[in-house]
Scaffold this motif. Structure first.
Motif, mmCIF file in Angstrom:
data_model
loop_
_atom_site.group_PDB
_atom_site.id
_atom_site.type_symbol
_atom_site.label_atom_id
_atom_site.label_comp_id
_atom_site.label_asym_id
_atom_site.label_seq_id
_atom_site.Cartn_x
_atom_site.Cartn_y
_atom_site.Cartn_z
ATOM 1 N N PHE A 452 8.440 1.562 5.058
ATOM 2 C CA PHE A 452 7.036 1.193 4.503
ATOM 3 C C PHE A 452 7.024 0.102 3.616
ATOM 4 O O PHE A 452 8.276 -0.033 2.687
ATOM 5 C CB PHE A 452 6.135 2.242 4.090
ATOM 6 C CG PHE A 452 6.241 2.679 2.609
ATOM 7 C CD1 PHE A 452 7.317 3.089 2.036
ATOM 8 C CD2 PHE A 452 5.060 2.057 2.030
ATOM 9 C CE1 PHE A 452 7.517 3.367 0.691
ATOM 10 C CE2 PHE A 452 5.389 2.277 0.463
ATOM 11 C CZ PHE A 452 6.370 2.923 -0.319
ATOM 12 N N HIS A 453 6.296 -0.629 3.399
ATOM 13 C CA HIS A 453 6.037 -1.873 2.384
ATOM 14 C C HIS A 453 4.639 -1.751 1.594
ATOM 15 O O HIS A 453 3.775 -1.948 2.355
ATOM 16 C CB HIS A 453 6.406 -3.366 2.954
ATOM 17 C CG HIS A 453 7.754 -3.141 3.672
ATOM 18 N ND1 HIS A 453 8.884 -3.317 2.745
ATOM 19 C CD2 HIS A 453 8.035 -3.149 5.002
ATOM 20 C CE1 HIS A 453 9.768 -3.359 3.829
ATOM 21 N NE2 HIS A 453 9.345 -3.313 5.198
ATOM 22 N N CYS A 501 5.984 -7.603 -1.313
ATOM 23 C CA CYS A 501 6.192 -6.172 -0.956
ATOM 24 C C CYS A 501 6.257 -5.681 -2.690
ATOM 25 O O CYS A 501 7.023 -6.484 -3.659
ATOM 26 C CB CYS A 501 7.233 -5.906 -0.426
ATOM 27 S SG CYS A 501 7.962 -3.895 -0.591
ATOM 28 N N ASN A 503 7.924 -2.968 -3.743
ATOM 29 C CA ASN A 503 9.039 -2.582 -3.908
ATOM 30 C C ASN A 503 9.984 -3.631 -4.492
ATOM 31 O O ASN A 503 10.168 -4.684 -3.964
ATOM 32 C CB ASN A 503 9.999 -2.056 -2.649
ATOM 33 C CG ASN A 503 11.311 -1.666 -2.888
ATOM 34 O OD1 ASN A 503 12.087 -1.991 -3.531
ATOM 35 N ND2 ASN A 503 11.598 -0.445 -2.052
ATOM 36 N N HIS A 506 12.756 -4.905 -2.574
ATOM 37 C CA HIS A 506 12.345 -5.904 -1.667
ATOM 38 C C HIS A 506 11.845 -7.311 -2.043
ATOM 39 O O HIS A 506 12.370 -8.341 -1.215
ATOM 40 C CB HIS A 506 11.421 -5.193 -0.813
ATOM 41 C CG HIS A 506 11.848 -4.010 0.112
ATOM 42 N ND1 HIS A 506 11.331 -3.297 0.821
ATOM 43 C CD2 HIS A 506 13.035 -3.599 -0.164
ATOM 44 C CE1 HIS A 506 11.897 -2.161 1.075
ATOM 45 N NE2 HIS A 506 12.995 -2.463 0.633
ATOM 46 N N MET A 511 11.078 -10.603 -0.235
ATOM 47 C CA MET A 511 9.983 -10.263 0.499
ATOM 48 C C MET A 511 8.642 -10.744 -0.224
ATOM 49 O O MET A 511 7.987 -9.988 -0.638
ATOM 50 C CB MET A 511 9.783 -8.906 0.813
ATOM 51 C CG MET A 511 8.805 -8.593 1.951
ATOM 52 S SD MET A 511 9.034 -6.740 2.497
ATOM 53 C CE MET A 511 9.399 -6.823 4.015
HETATM 54 CU CU CU Z 1 9.301 -3.488 1.119
#
Ligand code: CU
Ligand code: C2O
Length: 523
Positions: A452-453, A501, A503, A506, A511
């Motif tokens: 998941f993002h 994202c 995260n 990430h 991302m």
């Molecule tokens: Cu992500």
């Protein structure tokens, strides 16, 4: 007005030894000394290409003009923020980390919608930094993204942020420089509603965080590990294993929710064995503002012995919904209210899809012993909030409209997790998604990866797309593996805005992309 040392690359000069702080400690313990210095790689289009010339830049007069049109109270709230090395007590364990004014979380900023916030940030870190006001649809040049909206704040330098705060709600702030958000550099930003209906008696702010700094691997070492090894063992998955990572009722974000294993999870900077404790009279209605400041961990939150009424998502009001539990992705916020029973109750944030002791705070309204740390209230597996349960409150809805522009943002992993991409590009290779002022923009977030993002858009609060225009307003949306949620926003805040994202690893592995407003044709 802004006194800063120009540093367009985001690369800080090597600091003198005594300022190394956390790094020096790591050096002594034999760990590798990090040298990334928040070095941000910028997309080529930003560096004077033809594209850049056709898009609104942060210094464009339209940014100040948009700011002048914002509703304001005339009140100015001043705050100084010192980002620097600090030793903090997590509740029986001391760690040396980086923090705002020596505290984790940093002291909250409280303002009213329409106030002018003036924050003087001074950088005592050995690397370049910045402050991003997460979730606020503010003026673009104050958004705090080095290289995109401002130069990084060099070590020893300072930067004055000053902007009108647009909307009430629960927000937070953190650096937008490298993996600094995975240190102690984060704090709540609470924007009170001048017309608050006041359907609650007390207020509690809970900031959730996954902790590794000076305990597990350093954030820099974690990032280096991903850069050289990717996600490691996750590569040779067979179909069955792949299917088992997909989202399901029990695991809405799938089973592969994060790649970093954290030694501790915190609420308000406290370990579960030494929790922050709130004393409240039984029968009082408490508003709980929840903020996930974690870098790689989603949390499932519940209040032992209570149902919660969800009232706000990412700052914006919703038609209240009763649930037992909800999940917050990294960067996401929810406000809930509970009517407090009589006793001692745990406010538990369990790392979703990860092992490790759940984070918690305590609510104490009567006599009795606190539940033991590690205790998981049954509410955690009760009725779980889904985005589709939520409707924007009257007045907060984006309203129905056909899109003027439809865009895709396809999310993929590359090179075994050494890189994460949007539309097959990492940030440095990205091209801006071009929009025009006044447009209704529709974006399909197509997750073609097994994780998941939590996708976060700067400068706008989008809505989950619904025919009736009542979709929940958000700036931070969990996109489950292999799902394709669609969002709408109104392009009403010119500038260069990143979407990424949340995260943090990430994001650093690529991302992230930008939305660019087409400059008016007359120029
Ligand atoms: Cu992500
Ligand atoms: Cu909370 Cu772009 O960030």
């Amino acid at each position: 007005m802004n006194s800063h040392v120009p540093d367009s690359t985001g690369n800080a000069p090597k600091p003198p030894g005594p300022r190394l702080g956390r790094r020096a400690v790591l050096g002594l313990s034999g760990a590798a000394v990090a040298t990334t210095a928040a070095g941000l790689v910028l997309p080529r289009w930003l560096e004077g290409s033809a594209t850049a010339g056709h898009l609104v830049a942060p210094h464009d007069p339209v940014i100040a003009a948009t700011e002048r049109a914002r509703a304001r109270t005339g009140r100015v709230v001043r705050r100084t923020l010192n980002a620097g090395p600090a030793t903090v007590d997590l509740g029986g364990r001391e760690v040396s980390t980086w923090a705002f004014d020596g505290e984790v979380p940093g002291r909250p900023i409280r303002v009213k919608a329409g106030d002018q916030l003036q924050a003087r940030v001074s950088n005592d870190l050995p690397e370049s930094t910045s402050v991003h006001w997460h979730g606020l649809a503010l003026r673009n040049d104050m958004d705090g993204v080095p290289g995109v909206t401002q130069p990084g704040i060099a070590p020893g330098a300072r930067f004055d942020y000053s902007f009108v705060v647009p909307h009430p709600g629960t927000y937070w702030f953190h650096p937008h420089s490298g993996v600094q958000p995975d240190t102690g550099l984060y704090a709540p930003l609470i924007v009170e509603d001048p017309d608050e209906p006041g359907a609650y008696d007390e207020e509690i702010v809970l900031v959730l965080d996954d902790w590794t700094d000076d305990w597990g691997q350093s954030p820099d070492a974690i990032l280096r590990g991903f850069r050289s090894n990717g996600m490691g063992m996750n590569m040779g998955m067979n179909m069955g294993e792949m299917a088992s990572t997909m989202s399901s009722t029990e695991n809405p974000l799938g089973t592969d929710t994060g790649d970093v294993s954290y030694p501790a999870h915190l609420v308000n900077g406290r370990l579960p064995t030494a929790p922050d404790t709130f004393r409240v009279e039984p029968g009082r209605r408490v508003r709980i503002r929840l903020i996930n400041a974690g870098a790689d961990t989603a949390y499932r939150f519940a209040v032992g012995g209570h149902r919660m009424s969800v009232t706000h998502s990412d700052g914006f009001p919703v038609v209240p919904v009763e649930v037992d539990a909800l999940i917050l992705g990294m960067g996401e916020r929810f406000d809930v209210t509970v009517t407090v029973g009589d006793g001692v109750f745990a406010l538990v944030a369990a790392p979703e899809g990860k092992d490790g002791p759940p984070a918690r705070a305590l609510l104490r309204s009567g006599a009795g012993a606190a539940p033991p740390p590690g205790d998981l209230p049954r509410e955690l597996t009760g009725r779980l909030l889904a985005y589709t349960d939520l409707l924007a409150a009257e007045g907060a809805a984006l309203g129905p409209a056909e899109p003027d522009r439809e865009l895709d943002a396809t999310l993929t992993m590359a090179n075994g997790g050494r890189r994460w991409m949007i539309n097959d590009r990492t940030f440095e290779d990205s091209e801006p998604l071009v929009i025009a002022r006044g447009e209704r923009v529709r974006v399909r977030l197509a997750n073609k990866s097994m994780m998941f993002h939590p996708m976060h858009l700067h400068g706008h609060t989008f809505a989950l797309t619904r025919k009736d225009g009542r979709g929940v307003r958000k700036d931070n949306l969990n996109v489950p593996p292999m799902s394709e949620p669609v969002i709408d926003f109104v392009a009403d805040n010119p500038g260069r805005w990143v979407m990424h994202c949340h995260n943090i690893y990430h994001m650093e592995l690529g991302m992230m992309t930008t939305f660019g407003y087409r400059a008016p044709a007359s120029r």
